[in-house]
Enzyme design. Structure first.
Site, mmCIF file in Angstrom:
data_model
loop_
_atom_site.group_PDB
_atom_site.id
_atom_site.type_symbol
_atom_site.label_atom_id
_atom_site.label_comp_id
_atom_site.label_asym_id
_atom_site.label_seq_id
_atom_site.Cartn_x
_atom_site.Cartn_y
_atom_site.Cartn_z
ATOM 1 N N GLU A 186 0.823 -1.211 0.000
ATOM 2 C CA GLU A 186 0.000 0.000 0.000
ATOM 3 C C GLU A 186 0.859 1.263 0.000
ATOM 4 O OE1 GLU A 186 -3.315 0.669 -0.248
ATOM 5 O OE2 GLU A 186 -3.417 -1.433 -0.828
ATOM 6 N N GLN A 207 2.014 6.267 -4.591
ATOM 7 C CA GLN A 207 2.449 7.197 -5.637
ATOM 8 C C GLN A 207 3.022 6.468 -6.849
ATOM 9 O OE1 GLN A 207 2.018 10.411 -5.433
ATOM 10 N NE2 GLN A 207 1.642 10.787 -3.274
ATOM 11 N N GLY A 261 11.183 6.941 -5.996
ATOM 12 C CA GLY A 261 10.867 8.336 -5.741
ATOM 13 C C GLY A 261 10.022 8.512 -4.486
ATOM 14 N N TYR A 264 -7.287 6.717 4.745
ATOM 15 C CA TYR A 264 -7.621 5.860 3.612
ATOM 16 C C TYR A 264 -6.644 4.694 3.469
ATOM 17 C CZ TYR A 264 -10.353 10.032 3.108
ATOM 18 O OH TYR A 264 -11.205 11.068 3.378
ATOM 19 N N ASP A 296 -8.200 4.898 -3.548
ATOM 20 C CA ASP A 296 -7.027 5.401 -4.260
ATOM 21 C C ASP A 296 -7.526 6.215 -5.451
ATOM 22 O OD1 ASP A 296 -7.919 3.524 -6.079
ATOM 23 O OD2 ASP A 296 -6.024 2.426 -6.199
ATOM 24 N N CYS A 302 -24.318 4.373 -13.745
ATOM 25 C CA CYS A 302 -23.385 5.484 -13.929
ATOM 26 C C CYS A 302 -24.097 6.767 -14.355
ATOM 27 C CB CYS A 302 -22.317 5.108 -14.956
ATOM 28 S SG CYS A 302 -21.048 6.366 -15.161
#
Length: 334
Positions: A37, A42, A81, A120, A138, A208
């Site tokens: 996770e 990122q 990173g 989260y 996410d 939707c």
């Protein structure tokens, strides 16, 4: 059957036939799920998977991570990173061991209290590791929820996060939270993609609102991004005949904190170079654009530069370096 139950049935059917086999989905080990996770906060799955495998192989347990040196943890994070993630994961492991945990905690409150973990991420770990009824949000999930509800609230604001958390709570299958969260995340990653999703074949089409209102391409909404800052980095790679060089560790609260690099001069523009091999790179970060020039200087005697240390070039693999520095080394064949 309730609308949410029908939606989840359709979602689960799609997931069963389309899900990817990923190592963190094949385990309920909370430590391994935590590592995945944090990496995926990122990083895309395709990019993060080999780093995850390498990290777990070296640090297979909470204890093994806590007993390592921070430099080594950063080295295994090298290339991903956002190095604050690695520093936080190491800090959290040390904190847990210091507080006499031998394994990863099992309640939302304990997980949430750890460095680098927000509501989260804590919810995702609680659901995936312990099947607790928490939604996992996410970027992929925010996109699906924004389109399902045709919502224009920017998802990357406090108001947006609170709103979409409530929407996810309403849809959450409390009997199967692990399945629900996994399926919704995978649906966003593989089907409800950012650009040109195949809405005509979508199994959730009837639910939707964005499809009904022809607003799919406009969602989700982000808050305006800050102006990109340009910075100019001039690196010098000194090399002596016996293959010695200079490096220093970044200490300021800036990018690449605690990573190692060659002597650096930051200027308003890149400095001119004469009679030395060099390579230029432009490196994009979230809010910064780095213009970097690496110059190789052969010398018999290394200069005296504050806060640097002399090492053998052959030992560079023992130091955590930025992806930018690794690209320069590859270019020069060092």
């Amino acid at each position: 059957m309730k609308k949410s139950e029908l939606l989840n049935y359709q979602l689960y059917t799609w997931y069963e036939h389309n899900k990817r086999i990923l190592p963190w989905r094949e385990t309920d080990d909370a430590y391994s799920i935590w590592v995945s996770e944090i990496i995926l906060q990122q990083t895309r799955v395709e990019q993060g998977l080999p780093y995850y495998m390498r990290f777990i192989e070296r640090f297979p347990t909470l204890v093994s991570l806590a007993q390592a040196k921070e430099d080594e943890v950063l080295r295994y994070w090298q290339g991903l990173g956002y190095y604050s993630r690695a520093r936080n994961i190491y800090k959290a492991a040390r904190q847990l061991i210091d507080n006499h945990y031998s394994s990863f905690p099992s309640t939302f409150e304990e997980i949430r209290s750890l460095p680098g973990i927000g509501d989260y991420t804590a919810g995702a770990i609680a659901a995936f590791a312990y099947n607790l009824p928490y939604p996992a949000l996410d970027g992929n999930v925010y996109r699906v929820l924004a389109r399902l509800t045709d919502c224009e609230i920017p998802f990357d604001t406090s108001a947006g996060k609170s709103h979409f958390h409530r929407v996810a709570e309403e849809l959450l299958d409390r009997s199967h939270p692990r399945l629900f969260d996994s399926a919704l995340m995978e649906f966003g990653a593989l089907f409800c993609v950012p650009i040109s999703p195949d809405c005509t074949a979508c199994p959730l089409q009837i639910f939707c609102d964005a499809y009904a209102h022809n607003t799919v391409s406009l969602l989700p909404v982000r808050k305006p991004r800050p102006k990109i800052r340009d910075r100019y980095f001039n690196y010098t790679i000194y090399i002596t005949p016996d293959r010695k060089t200079l490096v220093h560790q970044r200490q300021a609260k800036d990018i690449w904190h605690h990573l190692w690099e060659f002597p650096l001069e930051e200027t308003e523009q890149l400095l001119p170079v004469t009679d030395s091999p060099y390579i230029d790179f432009t490196h994009q970060l979230s809010h910064q654009r780095l213009h970097a020039r690496f110059v190789v200087r052969k010398t018999n005697n290394l200069p005296i530069i504050n806060d640097t240390q002399v090492i053998d070039l052959a030992d560079l693999d023992d130091y955590a370096l930025s992806r930018l520095t690794l690209k320069a080394l590859a270019h020069f064949g060092i």
